[in-house]
Scaffold this active site. Structure first.
Site, PDB file in Angstrom:
ATOM      1  N   HIS A  71       1.019   6.603  -4.789  1.00 58.94           N
ATOM      2  CA  HIS A  71       1.367   5.525  -5.709  1.00 58.94           C
ATOM      3  C   HIS A  71       2.090   6.021  -6.960  1.00 58.94           C
ATOM      4  O   HIS A  71       1.758   7.076  -7.508  1.00 58.94           O
ATOM      5  CB  HIS A  71       0.131   4.706  -6.102  1.00 58.94           C
ATOM      6  CG  HIS A  71      -0.892   5.427  -6.936  1.00 58.94           C
ATOM      7  ND1 HIS A  71      -0.866   5.406  -8.308  1.00 58.94           N
ATOM      8  CD2 HIS A  71      -1.975   6.167  -6.591  1.00 58.94           C
ATOM      9  CE1 HIS A  71      -1.886   6.107  -8.779  1.00 58.94           C
ATOM     10  NE2 HIS A  71      -2.582   6.579  -7.759  1.00 58.94           N
ATOM     11  N   GLU A 222      -1.877   0.643  -7.251  1.00 57.58           N
ATOM     12  CA  GLU A 222      -3.117   1.342  -6.897  1.00 57.58           C
ATOM     13  C   GLU A 222      -4.105   1.391  -8.048  1.00 57.58           C
ATOM     14  O   GLU A 222      -5.318   1.262  -7.839  1.00 57.58           O
ATOM     15  CB  GLU A 222      -2.798   2.764  -6.430  1.00 57.58           C
ATOM     16  CG  GLU A 222      -3.963   3.480  -5.756  1.00 57.58           C
ATOM     17  CD  GLU A 222      -4.913   4.195  -6.725  1.00 57.58           C
ATOM     18  OE1 GLU A 222      -6.006   4.610  -6.292  1.00 57.58           O
ATOM     19  OE2 GLU A 222      -4.546   4.338  -7.923  1.00 57.58           O
ATOM     20  N   HIS A 323      -7.019  11.070 -15.469  1.00 61.79           N
ATOM     21  CA  HIS A 323      -6.901   9.913 -16.354  1.00 61.79           C
ATOM     22  C   HIS A 323      -6.906  10.315 -17.829  1.00 61.79           C
ATOM     23  O   HIS A 323      -7.228   9.510 -18.698  1.00 61.79           O
ATOM     24  CB  HIS A 323      -7.976   8.861 -16.067  1.00 61.79           C
ATOM     25  CG  HIS A 323      -7.693   8.051 -14.851  1.00 61.79           C
ATOM     26  ND1 HIS A 323      -8.340   6.872 -14.553  1.00 61.79           N
ATOM     27  CD2 HIS A 323      -6.798   8.236 -13.849  1.00 61.79           C
ATOM     28  CE1 HIS A 323      -7.875   6.380 -13.418  1.00 61.79           C
ATOM     29  NE2 HIS A 323      -6.937   7.197 -12.961  1.00 61.79           N
TER      30      HIS A 323
END
Length: 351
Positions: A71, A222, A323
């Site tokens: 993605h 995603e 992240h």
């Protein structure tokens, strides 16, 4: 036949990809980049209605298909409020915490196409003014975007064309080190997008005929849970998400091998496909680690949840500090690309 595409090309391709802003919902430019990359290889593509990109390479067996996905959408934000002080309140896109973007440079993408730069800061940043600067909670109420423009009220901000709903992207701060590391935001999942693009380039260049017709989906939703849950042909038997391996306490994944996920928050991945991936890694001297990702879901698990009768798996390079300020090493990129290469050339498992 070459043994492995030039890993420096892969890293440069990752650098190009992460430098294109693409928070979920704002992915047209990066999809166009991938589309042009494949067009230059004379690989036909089509877009689905969600804006994702699909390339199909024909195989000897057209009755049973494979699908691989990675993605291009990333974490990001939207303008939640134009504040009276001329700053912006954010609403986050994707699963991350405010503390991971404190002090980050960003861009505000207006609906008219103008782009403004800014910095994401605590409202109570100055230690010379706010005695609780270090203790205040990092959350939506306390954090704001300082725009690089002479604005000190909401009216002045709106005169720039900035409004609620404008997308905000984060500076990737990409760096490639001399000893093989690549550091950047959004390696999840643009590292694996680069790997799949490089794989298709290699297959085309070497005129490889795959054993099964294989679809490559560059998905674009995603991070919010449904990027790869559609456009799966009825003939598709195996579905492999190429995403990232999560690192941390209790994890076996590292930055130098390919991570093969056995289970995430949605449950176990297909045992037979997992064993096939391990067998391919061991037969081809590919460094790998098996792992469980406790707070994770993939395009493959989204496809299972949507009701598709498929065999699903998940692999990817090991990414540190996912992240947030991510990092991986070229060894992990190499091992991941080797595994996907041998996988698309292998026989399907018996189910």
């Amino acid at each position: 036949m070459s043994t492995y595409p030039n890993v420096n090309e892969t890293k440069e391709l990752i650098k190009q990809l992460v430098s294109i802003p693409s928070p979920t919902g704002f992915t047209a430019n990066v999809i166009q980049f991938a589309e042009e990359f494949l067009s230059n290889l004379a690989i036909e593509t089509r877009r689905n209605r969600k804006g994702g990109l699909i390339a199909t390479l024909p195989g000897t067996n057209n009755h049973e298909h494979r699908m691989l996905t990675a993605h291009v959408d990333t974490l990001g934000a939207m303008v939640k409020e134009v504040k009276p002080n001329g700053r912006l309140r954010l609403d986050l896109i994707g699963g991350f915490r405010y503390n991971s973007i404190e002090g980050e440079y960003c861009e505000i993408h207006t609906s008219s196409g103008k782009v403004y730069t800014g910095t994401i800061l605590m409202h109570q940043t100055s230690v010379h003014v706010y005695k609780d600067a270090g203790k205040a909670e990092r959350n939506q109420d306390n954090m704001e975007v300082r725009i690089d423009a002479e604005v000190n009220n909401a009216e002045a901000v709106r005169e720039l064309g900035i409004e609620v709903g404008d997308f905000v992207s984060f500076d990737p701060r990409v760096q490639i080190t001399d000893n093989g590391y690549i550091k950047s935001r959004h390696l999840d999942d643009k590292a694996s997008v680069a790997i799949l693009l490089q794989l298709m380039k290699r297959l085309k260049k070497e005129n490889v005929t795959l054993p099964y017709t294989t679809h490559f989906l560059i998905s674009n939703n995603e991070e919010i849970g449904y990027g790869g849950n559609s456009n799966i042909t009825p003939e598709t038997v195996e579905y492999l998400a190429v995403d990232m391996g999560a690192m941390g306490d209790g994890q076996s994944t590292d930055e130098y091998t390919v991570s093969i996920c056995v289970k995430d928050s949605t449950g176990p991945y297909h045992y037979g496909l997992r064993k096939r991936l391990v067998d391919l890694a061991e037969k081809n001297q590919i460094g790998y680690k098996l792992d469980i990702y406790p707070f994770y879901g993939s395009d493959a698990s989204a496809a299972i949840k949507s009701g598709h009768d498929i065999v699903h798996g998940l692999i990817g390079p090991g990414i540190d500090s996912s992240h947030a300020f991510e990092r991986t090493h070229e060894k992990s990129l190499i091992n991941t690309e080797k595994l996907v290469y041998h996988y698309v050339l292998s026989e399907m498992i018996t189910v």
